[in-house]
Design a protein around this motif. Sequence first.
Motif, PDB file in Angstrom:
ATOM      1  N   ASP A 170     -18.279  -5.403 -20.638  1.00 14.94           N
ATOM      2  CA  ASP A 170     -18.753  -4.227 -19.907  1.00 14.94           C
ATOM      3  C   ASP A 170     -19.560  -4.588 -18.662  1.00 14.94           C
ATOM      4  OD1 ASP A 170     -17.559  -2.632 -21.760  1.00 14.94           O
ATOM      5  OD2 ASP A 170     -19.387  -2.259 -22.928  1.00 14.94           O
ATOM      6  N   ARG A 171     -20.207  -5.766 -18.670  1.00 10.63           N
ATOM      7  CA  ARG A 171     -21.050  -6.162 -17.543  1.00 10.63           C
ATOM      8  C   ARG A 171     -20.296  -6.959 -16.492  1.00 10.63           C
ATOM      9  NH1 ARG A 171     -24.463  -9.648 -18.510  1.00 10.63           N
ATOM     10  NH2 ARG A 171     -23.800 -10.310 -20.579  1.00 10.63           N
ATOM     11  N   THR A 172     -19.063  -7.330 -16.764  1.00 17.54           N
ATOM     12  CA  THR A 172     -18.281  -8.114 -15.798  1.00 17.54           C
ATOM     13  C   THR A 172     -18.012  -7.263 -14.561  1.00 17.54           C
ATOM     14  OG1 THR A 172     -17.189  -9.279 -17.623  1.00 17.54           O
ATOM     15  CG2 THR A 172     -16.215  -9.492 -15.428  1.00 17.54           C
ATOM     16  N   ARG A 173     -18.637  -7.649 -13.468  1.00 19.28           N
ATOM     17  CA  ARG A 173     -18.521  -6.878 -12.234  1.00 19.28           C
ATOM     18  C   ARG A 173     -17.637  -7.569 -11.202  1.00 19.28           C
ATOM     19  NH1 ARG A 173     -18.292  -2.291  -9.285  1.00 19.28           N
ATOM     20  NH2 ARG A 173     -19.295  -2.500  -7.253  1.00 19.28           N
ATOM     21  N   LEU A 174     -17.717  -8.899 -11.138  1.00 20.99           N
ATOM     22  CA  LEU A 174     -16.992  -9.655 -10.115  1.00 20.99           C
ATOM     23  C   LEU A 174     -16.383 -10.899 -10.747  1.00 20.99           C
ATOM     24  CD1 LEU A 174     -18.105 -10.236  -6.460  1.00 20.99           C
ATOM     25  CD2 LEU A 174     -17.153 -12.135  -7.768  1.00 20.99           C
ATOM     26  N   ILE A 175     -15.111 -11.122 -10.462  1.00 16.07           N
ATOM     27  CA  ILE A 175     -14.400 -12.303 -10.970  1.00 16.07           C
ATOM     28  C   ILE A 175     -14.122 -13.248  -9.816  1.00 16.07           C
ATOM     29  CG2 ILE A 175     -12.192 -13.093 -11.913  1.00 16.07           C
ATOM     30  CD1 ILE A 175     -12.298 -10.733 -13.834  1.00 16.07           C
ATOM     31  N   HIS A 176     -14.478 -14.501 -10.020  1.00 21.70           N
ATOM     32  CA  HIS A 176     -14.351 -15.551  -9.011  1.00 21.70           C
ATOM     33  C   HIS A 176     -13.163 -16.435  -9.340  1.00 21.70           C
ATOM     34  CE1 HIS A 176     -15.082 -19.763  -7.804  1.00 21.70           C
ATOM     35  NE2 HIS A 176     -15.649 -19.278  -6.725  1.00 21.70           N
ATOM     36  N   ILE A 177     -12.314 -16.649  -8.329  1.00 25.07           N
ATOM     37  CA  ILE A 177     -11.187 -17.596  -8.446  1.00 25.07           C
ATOM     38  C   ILE A 177     -11.275 -18.557  -7.283  1.00 25.07           C
ATOM     39  CG2 ILE A 177      -8.678 -17.868  -8.460  1.00 25.07           C
ATOM     40  CD1 ILE A 177      -8.485 -14.962  -9.470  1.00 25.07           C
ATOM     41  N   GLN A 178     -11.246 -19.841  -7.568  1.00 26.24           N
ATOM     42  CA  GLN A 178     -11.292 -20.869  -6.520  1.00 26.24           C
ATOM     43  C   GLN A 178      -9.907 -21.456  -6.336  1.00 26.24           C
ATOM     44  OE1 GLN A 178     -14.708 -23.664  -6.214  1.00 26.24           O
ATOM     45  NE2 GLN A 178     -13.157 -25.244  -6.481  1.00 26.24           N
ATOM     46  N   ARG A 179      -9.358 -21.256  -5.158  1.00 21.30           N
ATOM     47  CA  ARG A 179      -7.981 -21.685  -4.888  1.00 21.30           C
ATOM     48  C   ARG A 179      -7.851 -23.206  -4.859  1.00 21.30           C
ATOM     49  NH1 ARG A 179      -4.459 -19.338   0.235  1.00 21.30           N
ATOM     50  NH2 ARG A 179      -2.532 -20.512  -0.140  1.00 21.30           N
ATOM     51  N   SER A 180      -8.798 -23.876  -4.248  1.00 21.35           N
ATOM     52  CA  SER A 180      -8.736 -25.324  -4.099  1.00 21.35           C
ATOM     53  C   SER A 180      -9.346 -26.028  -5.303  1.00 21.35           C
ATOM     54  CB  SER A 180      -9.466 -25.738  -2.821  1.00 21.35           C
ATOM     55  OG  SER A 180      -9.291 -27.106  -2.589  1.00 21.35           O
ATOM     56  N   ARG A 181      -9.100 -27.324  -5.414  1.00 27.37           N
ATOM     57  CA  ARG A 181      -9.552 -28.082  -6.568  1.00 27.37           C
ATOM     58  C   ARG A 181     -11.038 -28.415  -6.536  1.00 27.37           C
ATOM     59  NH1 ARG A 181      -6.164 -31.785  -7.626  1.00 27.37           N
ATOM     60  NH2 ARG A 181      -4.616 -31.253  -6.072  1.00 27.37           N
ATOM     61  N   GLY A 182     -11.674 -28.400  -5.343  1.00 25.17           N
ATOM     62  CA  GLY A 182     -13.057 -28.854  -5.263  1.00 25.17           C
ATOM     63  C   GLY A 182     -13.147 -30.334  -5.626  1.00 25.17           C
ATOM     64  N   TYR A 183     -14.273 -30.733  -6.206  1.00 20.68           N
ATOM     65  CA  TYR A 183     -14.435 -32.120  -6.636  1.00 20.68           C
ATOM     66  C   TYR A 183     -13.973 -32.269  -8.081  1.00 20.68           C
ATOM     67  CZ  TYR A 183     -17.208 -33.457  -2.522  1.00 20.68           C
ATOM     68  OH  TYR A 183     -17.636 -33.753  -1.248  1.00 20.68           O
ATOM     69  N   SER A 184     -12.716 -31.958  -8.329  1.00 21.64           N
ATOM     70  CA  SER A 184     -12.166 -32.113  -9.672  1.00 21.64           C
ATOM     71  C   SER A 184     -10.734 -32.613  -9.552  1.00 21.64           C
ATOM     72  CB  SER A 184     -12.190 -30.780 -10.434  1.00 21.64           C
ATOM     73  OG  SER A 184     -11.225 -29.890  -9.920  1.00 21.64           O
ATOM     74  N   SER A 185     -10.178 -33.005 -10.678  1.00 18.29           N
ATOM     75  CA  SER A 185      -8.808 -33.518 -10.677  1.00 18.29           C
ATOM     76  C   SER A 185      -7.781 -32.445 -11.019  1.00 18.29           C
ATOM     77  CB  SER A 185      -8.683 -34.671 -11.683  1.00 18.29           C
ATOM     78  OG  SER A 185      -9.513 -35.745 -11.320  1.00 18.29           O
ATOM     79  N   ARG A 186      -8.220 -31.223 -11.216  1.00 15.62           N
ATOM     80  CA  ARG A 186      -7.261 -30.159 -11.553  1.00 15.62           C
ATOM     81  C   ARG A 186      -6.434 -29.799 -10.321  1.00 15.62           C
ATOM     82  NH1 ARG A 186      -7.936 -25.036  -8.579  1.00 15.62           N
ATOM     83  NH2 ARG A 186     -10.083 -24.288  -8.795  1.00 15.62           N
TER      84      ARG A 186
END
Length: 429
Positions: A170-186
């Motif tokens: 009920d409190r979820t207001r904004l969902i964040h999606i990061q397109r790039s991998r950042g400093y990770s191997s994914r």
Amino acid sequence: MTTTVSQLYQEMGIDADTLAFGESVLEGLKDRFEAIDAMAEQNGLKVLHAMQEARLSEAHLNGTTGYGYNDTGREAIEEIYARAFHTEDALVRPLIACGTHALAIAMSGNLRPGDELLAVSGRPYDTLEEVIGIRPSKGSLAEYGVTYAEVELLPDSSFDYDGIKKAINDRTRLIHIQRSRGYSSRKSLSVDAIGDVIAFIRTIKPEVIIMVDNCYGEFVEEKEPSDVGADMIVGSLIKNPGGGLAPIGGYICGTKACVENAAYRLTTPGLGKEVGATLGTNRLLLQGFFQAPTVTASALKAALFASALYEKLGFEVFPASNEKRTDIIQAVTLRSAEGINAFCRGIQKGAPVDAYVTPEPWDMPGYDDPVVMAAGAFVSGSSIELSADAPIRAPYNVYFQGGLTWPSAKLGILMSLQCLKEDNLVSLS
């Protein structure tokens, strides 16, 4: 006397064996390069069409001072971004210091005390940890009563649909999606994959705001996340969309309500988008956006070349050379701090600015580990220009990106190999 290309490479420090190895790699990339050029043509026409539809004129190239009232150039830029990215509105300002600032504005402008921010592509980029409050910091969202939750991607870098369904509340207001991998191997995320998860989220909570960190992904594919249902896409102008000319700035494109909320956070409640002088940057922002698809294509060719070259030498690379590209970043696992430092030294040597400088790791603000950055750029910190950076931590991944022109990017990649070779960290035999 005419100097040949091979002689120029030799004069700049690339020996014959390194050059020959690079040329052997490039032989297998011709078809992929042609596809990149075709994508640049499509996206270039999209931007040009947006400029023509907005009736861009010479008068819009001028900037303003002071309050910036009646800055018609600023208004034209924001209309062009909204048209190119197919959104209701846009906030594109030199007042936005960087991509992290743009993301912070977008989140804090659209979240209120008691709301929850949910990241569904795993832990966001390091510099957002203090913005959110994952690492305590003054003025974080956590200090203002915004809670945070995250859902990791699955081992194959796909979205965890079951985990997302369980996390939304009920409190979820904004969902964040990061397109790039950042400093990770994914893997970085494709627009289609983002569109699929957005459609899924809408079946659970239709009214939730979905924001995509679009950094490093603009103009890599024929669509943007705003074309597949994102309420906001956010990025930096000293990455892809600035085309190497924007001296500063960021953008937030999305629904009118989301952009308006962000504008009130950038300036003040009641003023929003109506103020903000552009101080002579309009021409650079417009011309940079016009060139951005072609510049992004050069960066994509560089990433593909680096991937194929280091893959052939036996290094683990992300993405692999045969994978579809969804951003301009190329990660290479160099297995040691020495490998990272040699690679970055080579990128610096291949730059047009400060090529004589040796980059060293340091405790950079916003990061939890020492970071080394190579960036001999015309715009300080511009990662659409030839650059590489890495946190000094296992498994010792270096992240390469950028290249305003393909020839300069090619030189930088060859120079990185030359430095690894001279430090006896790689053998071409």
